[in-house]
Design an enzyme around this catalytic site. Structure first.
Site, PDB file in Angstrom:
ATOM      1  CG  ASP A 150      17.338  57.057  41.138  1.00  0.00           C
ATOM      2  OD1 ASP A 150      17.523  55.505  41.000  1.00  0.00           O
ATOM      3  OD2 ASP A 150      16.046  57.730  41.626  1.00  0.00           O
ATOM      4  CB  CYS A 205      21.288  34.757  47.746  1.00  0.00           C
ATOM      5  SG  CYS A 205      19.944  36.114  47.368  1.00  0.00           S
ATOM      6  CB  CYS A 208      19.342  33.115  51.672  1.00  0.00           C
ATOM      7  SG  CYS A 208      18.085  33.982  52.788  1.00  0.00           S
ATOM      8  CB  CYS A 211      13.705  38.882  49.759  1.00  0.00           C
ATOM      9  SG  CYS A 211      14.746  37.925  48.528  1.00  0.00           S
ATOM     10  CB  CYS A 215       7.829  40.418  48.877  1.00  0.00           C
ATOM     11  SG  CYS A 215       7.126  41.518  47.688  1.00  0.00           S
TER      12      CYS A 215
END
Ligand code: B12
Ligand code: SF4
Ligand code: SF4
Length: 387
Positions: A150, A205, A208, A211, A215
């Protein structure tokens, strides 16, 4: 010798830190990520984010991280813990370190703000410890090596993809093969020529699109592409006034957003299998919720002591207080005496940004009688004038 057996020994060093998946990527320029960063910048999808966007040439070149780099050792650490039976909080008076249960409900704390799962505890700390265990071993063996997680120096998802750890979901997250996306990622850039064994994982995926539909703000504008200005994870981190059209969508979120993963079948189905590893090496009790009244009552020192490991721009507590006011406005009870007391305090706060958000929250809660008629600051005056 830097062969497959050596890589396996390095991977073994990471296990005590809860790291479950590792791989090796080449140390070439991350061309795909560089194009994606430029595309986001060119199409106005960055909304002031710095991070890896600040210098795409640097964040996509392992040579800029470690001169002479020949490979990148990548690690993924799970963070999905069992959902609490009832919400708990993380008030400043709550100190029960190393109690690993997120389930201890605390009554009488008032409205609770929801924390995104990756931030229930500091999962990056054990990840970095595991990565540094690898880096130190590489250094002992004569190579240069630096650990990153990160960090603005490298695009973590892209090296994880190139190391064959997972595929890019339509929600932009890296889904670890057989384990889902509730993972934090990091790497060690090294001059050791570690063998790149795996091929990148193929898309999982299929047809699909849960998501994209799940959202709350339509931030996934096309598969794999996030508009930061609409992504609540960024909206809650970004300094400044939160745009009015997003205020109610924030709901009870005080930090981060999980919706595009919570609706993801492989992320949810497979992720819980790694809950044991997710607990490894955590220094504090995982907390899924925050008492927003306690947070709003806390002084600067307390806020930073309890929530300072979250990304707060310039380590300024006002951003997290701003979020707490929005949660209060969205889910608080205007008839509650404690809510009224806190709202009254913030309606005359010395910080105009907090006053402006307090005005919005007070109106939502029907507390018009607490609102001033006027305010000298234009942002607060505009909020008072809004309907
Ligand atoms: C900036 C940043 C953010 C920003 C922007 C996110 C974004 N999508 O770029 C904000 C603040 C919104 C954010 C939010 C979150 N983040 Co963040 N974030 C970062 C950071 C610092 C840089 C990411 C970056 O460079 N993005 C650049 C863009 C270009 O990359 P991208 O959107 O991922 O795009 C890639 C894919 O979409 C793919 N792609 C491109 N086109 C297409 C087309 C198709 C069809 C597909 C399928 C894919 C695809 O290729 C792109 C390039 O690699 C990294 C740490 C790091 N140093 O890498 C963490 C990181 C990505 N974040 C992380 C996490 C955990 C989150 C959150 C889940 C936190 C939360 N719960 O609130 C959310 C998830 C939001 C989301 N759906 O992406 C993890 C992701 C772990 C994982 N398994 O993927 C990372 C890797 C931190 C870490 N080291 O663990 N984050
Ligand atoms: S983190 Fe939340 S707001 Fe951002 S893309 Fe995912 S569901 Fe949308
Ligand atoms: S919800 Fe479906 S489309 Fe989105 S990342 Fe998960 S599997 Fe892929």
């Amino acid at each position: 010798m830097a062969d497959a057996a050596y890589v396996a020994r390095l991977a073994g060093l990471t296990e005590p830190f809860g790291i479950t998946h590792t791989g090796v990527a080449p140390a070439d320029v991350l061309g795909h990520a560089r194009d994606a960063l430029r595309h986001r910048i060119d199409h106005g999808l960055v909304d002031g984010m710095q991070f890896t966007f600040k210098n795409p040439e640097r964040s996509t070149d392992p040579q800029r991280a470690v001169l002479g780099a020949r490979s990148v050792f990548v690690a993924a650490r799970p963070y999905l813990l069992a959902e609490p039976a009832s919400p708990n909080d993380a008030s400043p008076n709550d100190a029960s370190p190393n109690d690993a249960s997120p389930n201890d409900a605390r009554p009488n704390d008032g409205p609770l703000g929801r924390v995104a799962k990756y931030a229930w505890a500091d999962h990056y700390a054990p990840l970095r410890e595991g990565l540094w265990a690898v880096a130190h071993q590489l250094r002992r063996d004569g190579w240069k090596a630096v650990a990153f997680a990160d960090d603005n120096s490298i695009v973590d998802r892209e090296v994880a993809h190139l190391a064959g750890i997972g595929w890019y979901g339509k929600n932009a997250n890296l889904l670890v093969q057989g384990a889902g996306s509730f993972f934090v990622l990091g790497c060690v850039v090294t001059t050791a020529p570690l063998p790149v064994a795996a091929e990148p994982v193929a898309d999982g995926c299929g047809s699909c699109r849960r998501c994209l539909d799940g959202c709350p703000t339509g931030a996934i504008i096309e598969p794999g592409v996030i508009d930061a200005a609409r992504c609540l994870a960024w909206v809650l981190q970004k300094p400044g006034i939160v745009p009015r059209h997003l205020l109610s969508a924030i709901g009870d979120r005080v930090y981060g957003c999980d919706d595009c993963q919570d609706v993801c079948p492989p992320a949810v189905r497979l992720g819980v299998r790694h809950a044991g590893s997710a607990l490894a090496g955590l220094a504090q009790t995982p907390r899924s919720h925050v008492s927003v009244l306690a947070l709003l009552d806390a002084d600067d020192q307390e806020v930073l002591a309890h929530w300072g490991r979250w990304y707060l721009a310039d380590r300024d507590p006002r951003w997290i207080r701003r979020n707490a006011l929005l949660v209060l406005g969205n889910i608080g009870d205007g008839g509650d005496g404690d809510v009224q007391r806190v709202m009254a305090d913030y309606l005359c706060h010395h910080d105009p940004l907090l006053r402006a958000h307090a005005v919005w929250a007070a109106r939502r809660l029907g507390l018009h009688h607490l609102m001033p008629a006027t305010d000298p600051h234009p942002d607060v005056a505009a909020e008072l004038a809004a309907r």
